[in-house]
Enzyme design. Sequence first.
Site, PDB file in Angstrom:
ATOM      1  N   LYS A  13      41.794  30.258  41.449  1.00 33.74           N
ATOM      2  CA  LYS A  13      40.649  29.660  42.258  1.00 33.74           C
ATOM      3  C   LYS A  13      40.099  29.757  40.701  1.00 33.74           C
ATOM      4  O   LYS A  13      39.002  28.214  40.573  1.00 33.74           O
ATOM      5  CB  LYS A  13      39.697  31.392  42.150  1.00 33.74           C
ATOM      6  CG  LYS A  13      40.341  32.044  43.456  1.00 33.74           C
ATOM      7  CD  LYS A  13      40.011  32.908  44.342  1.00 33.74           C
ATOM      8  CE  LYS A  13      39.050  33.691  43.094  1.00 33.74           C
ATOM      9  NZ  LYS A  13      40.707  34.898  42.394  1.00 33.74           N
ATOM     10  N   ARG A  43      33.403  40.060  46.306  1.00 33.03           N
ATOM     11  CA  ARG A  43      34.722  40.561  46.863  1.00 33.03           C
ATOM     12  C   ARG A  43      34.549  41.984  47.656  1.00 33.03           C
ATOM     13  O   ARG A  43      35.784  41.755  47.949  1.00 33.03           O
ATOM     14  CB  ARG A  43      34.692  41.839  45.207  1.00 33.03           C
ATOM     15  CG  ARG A  43      35.531  40.527  44.204  1.00 33.03           C
ATOM     16  CD  ARG A  43      34.901  41.742  43.013  1.00 33.03           C
ATOM     17  NE  ARG A  43      34.908  40.496  41.756  1.00 33.03           N
ATOM     18  CZ  ARG A  43      35.703  40.018  41.307  1.00 33.03           C
ATOM     19  NH1 ARG A  43      37.303  40.343  41.393  1.00 33.03           N
ATOM     20  NH2 ARG A  43      35.695  39.533  40.037  1.00 33.03           N
ATOM     21  N   ARG A  53      53.964  34.795  31.049  1.00 32.03           N
ATOM     22  CA  ARG A  53      53.372  34.400  31.205  1.00 32.03           C
ATOM     23  C   ARG A  53      53.076  34.780  29.673  1.00 32.03           C
ATOM     24  O   ARG A  53      53.406  36.041  29.806  1.00 32.03           O
ATOM     25  CB  ARG A  53      51.966  33.917  31.197  1.00 32.03           C
ATOM     26  CG  ARG A  53      50.758  33.292  30.452  1.00 32.03           C
ATOM     27  CD  ARG A  53      49.608  33.140  31.890  1.00 32.03           C
ATOM     28  NE  ARG A  53      48.612  34.122  31.652  1.00 32.03           N
ATOM     29  CZ  ARG A  53      48.150  34.530  32.838  1.00 32.03           C
ATOM     30  NH1 ARG A  53      47.508  33.002  33.241  1.00 32.03           N
ATOM     31  NH2 ARG A  53      46.698  35.496  32.824  1.00 32.03           N
ATOM     32  N   ARG A  63      49.345  39.031  26.491  1.00 35.66           N
ATOM     33  CA  ARG A  63      48.256  39.420  26.363  1.00 35.66           C
ATOM     34  C   ARG A  63      48.586  40.567  27.494  1.00 35.66           C
ATOM     35  O   ARG A  63      49.063  40.929  28.481  1.00 35.66           O
ATOM     36  CB  ARG A  63      47.375  38.200  27.062  1.00 35.66           C
ATOM     37  CG  ARG A  63      47.548  37.231  26.240  1.00 35.66           C
ATOM     38  CD  ARG A  63      46.124  36.062  26.511  1.00 35.66           C
ATOM     39  NE  ARG A  63      46.177  36.668  27.989  1.00 35.66           N
ATOM     40  CZ  ARG A  63      44.772  35.913  29.384  1.00 35.66           C
ATOM     41  NH1 ARG A  63      44.211  35.578  28.705  1.00 35.66           N
ATOM     42  NH2 ARG A  63      45.722  36.405  30.028  1.00 35.66           N
ATOM     43  N   ARG A 108      45.697  45.380  39.600  1.00 37.44           N
ATOM     44  CA  ARG A 108      44.807  43.917  39.961  1.00 37.44           C
ATOM     45  C   ARG A 108      45.223  43.498  41.345  1.00 37.44           C
ATOM     46  O   ARG A 108      44.088  43.409  42.054  1.00 37.44           O
ATOM     47  CB  ARG A 108      44.094  43.107  38.954  1.00 37.44           C
ATOM     48  CG  ARG A 108      43.429  43.778  37.523  1.00 37.44           C
ATOM     49  CD  ARG A 108      43.956  42.340  36.638  1.00 37.44           C
ATOM     50  NE  ARG A 108      42.837  41.073  37.378  1.00 37.44           N
ATOM     51  CZ  ARG A 108      43.428  39.421  36.608  1.00 37.44           C
ATOM     52  NH1 ARG A 108      43.638  39.848  35.541  1.00 37.44           N
ATOM     53  NH2 ARG A 108      42.320  39.010  37.059  1.00 37.44           N
TER      54      ARG A 108
END
Length: 227
Positions: free
Chosen positions: A25, A100, A138, A171, A182
């Site tokens: 986004k 949110r 990632r 990370r 999340r």
Amino acid sequence: MPEAGVAAKGLGRAVIFLGPPGAGKGTQAKQIAESYGAPHISTGDMFRDHVSRGTPLGLRAKAIMERGELVPDDLVLSMVEERISREDCRHGFILDGFPRTLPQAQRLEEILGRCKVQPLVVHFVVDANQLMRRLTGRRTCAIGGEIYNIYDHPPKVPGRCDRDGGNLVQRPDDREEVIAERLAAYQRQTSPLVDYYRGRGVLRDVDGMAAPATVTKDVLEVLAQKQ
Ligand SMILES: [Zn+2]
């Protein structure tokens, strides 16, 4: 890129980008905002701006964040209202990462009503499993910051950056348990907004799992449609 005529008219609306973390986004919002010359409003940037300028809202937010607490809705909404009442938002703007929660969405609706601006919600539809794989795969180069994905865009030599040979590291934010948490928070708090906005007839779906350039093209098409 939109047709010049479309861009010249501006967004004309409050465009809300809705979708889970990691759906791209932020990147899309930045690009679309640039092509329309419209403000890209993210709550994170807004907080930092108020804190760095030392505004009364910024000072309140800073004290709360320093205690490790969440900035309450009324404070966030005050910042949003102040931001969207500025001159540069007159021809529309993009909200990224807000609202949110359902109470935030309801109060945003009051603010938009006062500002006489219509919302248009772009919903980034994703497959949770595919998103999880994309995010947990990632790896970031410890030297140059290049980003790889062990599934979709692997380096030539495992664990080594193609460009500078740097170590590829995961990370802390990309660890599976962090991402799962999340995504669960999004499912719990934010996904009810999909029904809320769909029920109001202001929501448009785009395929958030498509290639970034395709997503940009789809979003531009949605924005170009007559309401
Ligand atoms: Zn590198």
